[in-house]
Design an enzyme around this catalytic site. Structure first.
Site, mmCIF file in Angstrom:
data_model
loop_
_atom_site.group_PDB
_atom_site.id
_atom_site.type_symbol
_atom_site.label_atom_id
_atom_site.label_comp_id
_atom_site.label_asym_id
_atom_site.label_seq_id
_atom_site.Cartn_x
_atom_site.Cartn_y
_atom_site.Cartn_z
ATOM 1 N N GLU A 76 0.828 -1.213 0.000
ATOM 2 C CA GLU A 76 0.000 0.000 0.000
ATOM 3 C C GLU A 76 0.856 1.254 0.000
ATOM 4 O O GLU A 76 1.949 1.274 0.578
ATOM 5 C CB GLU A 76 -0.888 0.031 1.253
ATOM 6 C CG GLU A 76 -1.917 -1.069 1.300
ATOM 7 C CD GLU A 76 -2.991 -0.814 2.358
ATOM 8 O OE1 GLU A 76 -3.151 0.328 2.826
ATOM 9 O OE2 GLU A 76 -3.673 -1.790 2.714
ATOM 10 N N LYS B 11 2.096 4.656 1.327
ATOM 11 C CA LYS B 11 2.159 5.176 2.700
ATOM 12 C C LYS B 11 2.006 6.690 2.649
ATOM 13 O O LYS B 11 2.860 7.398 2.122
ATOM 14 C CB LYS B 11 3.491 4.798 3.345
ATOM 15 C CG LYS B 11 3.609 5.276 4.772
ATOM 16 C CD LYS B 11 4.892 4.775 5.411
ATOM 17 C CE LYS B 11 4.906 5.056 6.889
ATOM 18 N NZ LYS B 11 4.592 6.435 7.236
ATOM 19 N N ARG C 294 -4.517 9.052 16.660
ATOM 20 C CA ARG C 294 -3.636 7.907 16.896
ATOM 21 C C ARG C 294 -3.495 7.649 18.396
ATOM 22 O O ARG C 294 -3.333 6.527 18.831
ATOM 23 C CB ARG C 294 -2.270 8.215 16.284
ATOM 24 C CG ARG C 294 -1.344 7.037 16.254
ATOM 25 C CD ARG C 294 0.030 7.454 15.794
ATOM 26 N NE ARG C 294 0.929 6.326 15.786
ATOM 27 C CZ ARG C 294 1.391 5.733 16.869
ATOM 28 N NH1 ARG C 294 1.038 6.147 18.056
ATOM 29 N NH2 ARG C 294 2.225 4.707 16.771
ATOM 30 N N GLU D 19 -5.694 7.369 6.651
ATOM 31 C CA GLU D 19 -4.739 8.462 6.801
ATOM 32 C C GLU D 19 -5.325 9.649 6.034
ATOM 33 O O GLU D 19 -5.657 9.533 4.856
ATOM 34 C CB GLU D 19 -3.400 8.005 6.206
ATOM 35 C CG GLU D 19 -2.243 8.891 6.490
ATOM 36 C CD GLU D 19 -1.558 8.633 7.846
ATOM 37 O OE1 GLU D 19 -1.983 7.754 8.608
ATOM 38 O OE2 GLU D 19 -0.603 9.371 8.124
ATOM 39 N N PHE E 230 -7.471 2.466 5.034
ATOM 40 C CA PHE E 230 -6.603 1.296 4.850
ATOM 41 C C PHE E 230 -7.006 0.086 5.685
ATOM 42 O O PHE E 230 -6.438 -0.975 5.518
ATOM 43 C CB PHE E 230 -5.119 1.646 5.039
ATOM 44 C CG PHE E 230 -4.759 2.292 6.358
ATOM 45 C CD1 PHE E 230 -4.750 1.560 7.529
ATOM 46 C CD2 PHE E 230 -4.403 3.634 6.401
ATOM 47 C CE1 PHE E 230 -4.398 2.143 8.726
ATOM 48 C CE2 PHE E 230 -4.053 4.241 7.607
ATOM 49 C CZ PHE E 230 -4.053 3.485 8.776
ATOM 50 N N ARG F 268 3.298 -3.906 17.352
ATOM 51 C CA ARG F 268 4.145 -3.752 16.167
ATOM 52 C C ARG F 268 4.565 -5.148 15.744
ATOM 53 O O ARG F 268 5.388 -5.769 16.379
ATOM 54 C CB ARG F 268 5.367 -2.888 16.534
ATOM 55 C CG ARG F 268 6.102 -2.305 15.359
ATOM 56 C CD ARG F 268 7.241 -1.392 15.810
ATOM 57 N NE ARG F 268 6.804 -0.188 16.494
ATOM 58 C CZ ARG F 268 6.293 0.882 15.895
ATOM 59 N NH1 ARG F 268 6.157 0.898 14.575
ATOM 60 N NH2 ARG F 268 5.917 1.935 16.592
ATOM 61 N N LYS G 26 6.904 -1.510 7.076
ATOM 62 C CA LYS G 26 7.056 -0.231 6.364
ATOM 63 C C LYS G 26 8.429 -0.108 5.717
ATOM 64 O O LYS G 26 9.417 -0.629 6.233
ATOM 65 C CB LYS G 26 6.797 0.943 7.310
ATOM 66 C CG LYS G 26 7.687 1.028 8.525
ATOM 67 C CD LYS G 26 7.208 2.161 9.463
ATOM 68 C CE LYS G 26 7.899 2.112 10.801
ATOM 69 N NZ LYS G 26 7.356 3.011 11.801
HETATM 70 P P1 ATP Z 1 4.193 4.197 14.125
HETATM 71 O O1 ATP Z 1 2.820 4.657 13.793
HETATM 72 O O2 ATP Z 1 4.566 2.927 13.437
HETATM 73 O O3 ATP Z 1 4.560 4.304 15.565
HETATM 74 P P2 ATP Z 1 4.997 6.616 13.070
HETATM 75 O O4 ATP Z 1 3.819 7.213 13.702
HETATM 76 O O5 ATP Z 1 6.314 7.298 13.197
HETATM 77 O O6 ATP Z 1 5.210 5.150 13.506
HETATM 78 P P3 ATP Z 1 5.429 5.764 10.484
HETATM 79 O O7 ATP Z 1 6.562 4.980 10.972
HETATM 80 O O8 ATP Z 1 5.777 6.822 9.534
HETATM 81 O O9 ATP Z 1 4.616 6.455 11.596
HETATM 82 O O10 ATP Z 1 4.398 4.740 9.812
HETATM 83 C C1 ATP Z 1 3.252 4.209 10.340
HETATM 84 C C2 ATP Z 1 2.084 5.147 10.072
HETATM 85 O O11 ATP Z 1 1.854 5.284 8.693
HETATM 86 C C3 ATP Z 1 0.766 4.636 10.586
HETATM 87 O O12 ATP Z 1 0.631 4.901 11.957
HETATM 88 C C4 ATP Z 1 -0.234 5.402 9.734
HETATM 89 O O13 ATP Z 1 -0.564 6.611 10.391
HETATM 90 C C5 ATP Z 1 0.539 5.773 8.491
HETATM 91 N N1 ATP Z 1 0.031 5.214 7.227
HETATM 92 C C6 ATP Z 1 0.017 5.881 6.056
HETATM 93 N N2 ATP Z 1 -0.452 5.136 5.064
HETATM 94 C C7 ATP Z 1 -0.786 3.936 5.600
HETATM 95 C C8 ATP Z 1 -1.316 2.724 5.072
HETATM 96 N N3 ATP Z 1 -1.616 2.584 3.789
HETATM 97 N N4 ATP Z 1 -1.507 1.682 5.932
HETATM 98 C C9 ATP Z 1 -1.206 1.799 7.248
HETATM 99 N N5 ATP Z 1 -0.689 2.920 7.802
HETATM 100 C C10 ATP Z 1 -0.467 3.980 6.988
#
Ligand code: ATP
Length: 575
Positions: A247, A249, A269, A298, A338, A413, A419
């Site tokens: 997917e 991001k 979140r 998102e 998503f 996690r 990712k």
């Molecule tokens: P985390 O949420 O893993 O603690 P983070 O907040 O720093 O880390 P990232 O590491 O950048 O965020 O990546 C995870 C986040 O990506 C998810 O929490 C969600 O908000 C976002 N996201 C964007 N697109 C998608 C998608 N297609 N599927 C799932 N999450 C997505």
């Protein structure tokens, strides 16, 4: 149960550094609870009146607490203030002043846990003119019936500064210990908690002997978000998952939307309600052809005339500048959905991704601005890599690969989601750290009095915040000024409990603010305590601040375990 028993137990909990011992103290206290005392006790230990998604804050300001202490102890407000200045803790000041009081007020009877809790709820629900006076009088009444030790914890709780150091994982262990002399049920209790984010409710069910293995999601009980693991490249992802969904991001704002019988709530979140901020999403959700649903996506602001998306930071900035109505009109949001975790009364969290996605695409066909996230299916690393590169070219952040067979893994996690993000130096990702202290400025920066931050990650095994970086760059002058102000308000005299650091900043602060940091790489260092073996820990090389993450709490930051994994991954990462 008397509140004085609770206070005595809190004092014992505070005196122990061992997590196991803390849990067994909590277990002993829970064992003494009557059925209707369980929820109140759990919420109080968490430092809240209710789960945070209910948005019920007690909100007594220091000034008013001082007035209540003065009224009860018979000391002037000035005397209370000067006692407060000695320790920097208004709870201890109340304890000292009340212990000097010769006699308890004749009219007062001792506080029970239930009475204290219902007073807290009353205080939290009051608003409007005159409410501060009523809050003070309820607090004074409680203090009148309190022992000095009780007063200490009543005051700390009302100020939102209970900070026993007992996190949700320790409460879950305590619950499990009540029935087994070990952690036998921890996983089942944790899953139920992940599905409803209400430890009070889970504890009540568990202690009543209900079977938590059938616990399911319900609208308006937010689900703790699923999180993504990291791998360094496309080859490792396809090797791990085989054919998977890849997917796009999106770098936006994560939203969990709940719908039931026309009512809609949107959670952040951190699982706080933010419904009123996004009228266009609320209205689109209420028009869905579903009686009830819980879904996640998102959100990004979209400029239709330029066909351009704005990032999370820009989205937030625009909201401040244009106000909610202006923002909805000029920069309408699009929510890239998503996941779908609940539909028409049915919990979907245990269904595999492939089936949830199929349903999601049916529910979100022609439902703009709610649109399914973009994806491809592949097991070919080259295709995955091409897709990743194309998305980066289009200004997106990377991809999230999803295991087709996995359930929705709430609150964890796991490799159900992986990712892959654009590079930050040799690092596969940015790091989210909590600020534990700050330094004063030298030279040019002196006028702002702010010279940098000391930051830490979370060691989940010990529950401690371990230092990983001193951050002196990446701040604009405005940011420096606002940091100085924000941090000044949460300054503490000594290193806070639960912080592990060899470095001593000019000022320690309560670990509350989370920031995202980019760095060139992770190195080994004798200065920091993150993952320390012998004298050597892990540190961030050339760390720079990217942004303040107010959608994350200090328990959701990058963990020591993740840092060690990222250190290993750094060696394998393809440039
Ligand atoms: P985390 O949420 O893993 O603690 P983070 O907040 O720093 O880390 P990232 O590491 O950048 O965020 O990546 C995870 C986040 O990506 C998810 O929490 C969600 O908000 C976002 N996201 C964007 N697109 C998608 C998608 N297609 N599927 C799932 N999450 C997505």
């Amino acid at each position: 149960m008397l509140f004085s028993e609770v206070a005595e137990s809190f004092a014992a909990i505070e005196a122990t550094a061992s997590r196991l011992e803390m849990s067994s103290q909590v277990a002993a206290l829970l064992k003494k609870c009557k059925k209707d005392e369980i929820r109140p006790l759990i919420y109080i230990i968490e430092g809240n009146v209710a789960p945070s998604h209910e948005g019920l804050d007690i909100g007594i300001g220091e000034k008013f607490a001082i007035r209540a202490i003065s009224q009860t102890s018979g000391h002037s407000e000035k005397a209370v203030l000067s006692e407060y200045k000695k320790s920097g803790d208004l709870g201890s000041a109340a304890e000292n002043l009340l212990s000097k009081k010769s006699q308890m007020s004749l009219a007062s009877s001792p506080n029970t846990l239930s009475r204290a809790y219902s007073s807290f709820v009353k205080i939290a629900q009051m608003s409007g003119t005159g409410s501060q006076e009523s809050k003070i009088s309820i607090l004074s009444e409680l203090l009148n019936g309190a022992t000095p030790l009780e007063a200490k914890y009543l005051i700390r709780f009302c100020l939102g500064k209970l900070r026993l150091g007992v996190g949700d994982p320790s409460i879950i262990d305590a619950l499990s210990m009540m029935k087994h002399e070990g952690k036998a049920d921890s996983q089942i209790i944790l899953r139920a908690f992940n599905l409803c984010s209400d430890l009070g409710e889970v504890a009540e069910h568990y202690i009543a002997g209900k079977d938590l293995s059938h616990f399911s999601t319900q609208p308006f009980k937010p689900i703790r978000p699923a999180l993504a693991e990291r791998l360094p490249n496309a080859e490792e992802i396809t090797k791990k998952l085989g054919k998977c969904a890849v997917e796009a991001k999106y770098d936006g704002l994560r939203m969990q939307v709940h719908l039931s019988s026309g009512k809609v709530e949107i959670y952040s979140r951190k699982l706080e309600k933010m419904t009123h901020m996004f009228p266009e999403i609320t209205s689109a959700a209420s028009k869905l052809k579903a009686k009830s649903a819980i879904f996640e996506g998102e959100a990004l602001a979209y400029n239709a005339s330029e066909k351009k998306y704005y990032s999370f930071q820009q989205t937030i900035q625009r909201k401040r500048k244009y106000g909610i109505a202006g923002m909805a009109r000029d920069f309408p949001l699009r929510l890239f959905v998503f996941d779908l975790m609940y539909l028409n009364g049915k919990d979907l969290t245990l269904s595999p991704y492939s089936s949830r996605r199929k349903t999601l695409e049916k529910v979100f066909a022609n439902t703009e601005p709610l649109v399914p996230s973009e994806l491809i299916y592949t097991d070919d690393p080259k295709k995955l890599d091409n897709y990743f590169t194309n998305l980066l070219g289009a200004g997106l952040e990377g991809i999230i690969a999803k295991d087709l067979s996995q359930p929705y893994v709430a609150g964890a996690r796991k490799f159900a989601w992986i990712k892959l993000k654009k590079s930050y130096g040799a690092l596969a990702d940015t790091v989210d750290v909590v600020i534990i202290g700050y330094y004063l400025g030298k030279g040019q920066r002196q006028e702002f009095e702010f010279g940098g931050l000391l930051a830490a990650v979370l060691n989940e095994e010990t529950g401690e915040f371990e230092s990983i970086a001193k951050i002196g760059s990446g701040f604009s002058e405005d940011e420096m000024q606002s940091f100085e102000k924000m941090l000044d308000e949460i300054k503490v005299k000594e290193k806070p409990k639960g912080v592990n650091s060899k470095l001593t900043p000019d000022f320690w602060v309560k670990p509350a603010y989370v920031i995202t940091v980019a760095a060139d790489e992770i190195t080994l260092s004798p200065m920091h305590t993150c993952g320390m073996v012998g004298d050597t820990g892990y540190a961030l090389r050339f760390p720079r601040m990217m942004s303040l993450r107010d959608d994350k709490g200090s328990e959701e930051i990058t963990t020591t375990k993740e840092i060690i994994e990222m250190f290993e991954m750094q060696k394998r990462r393809k440039e």
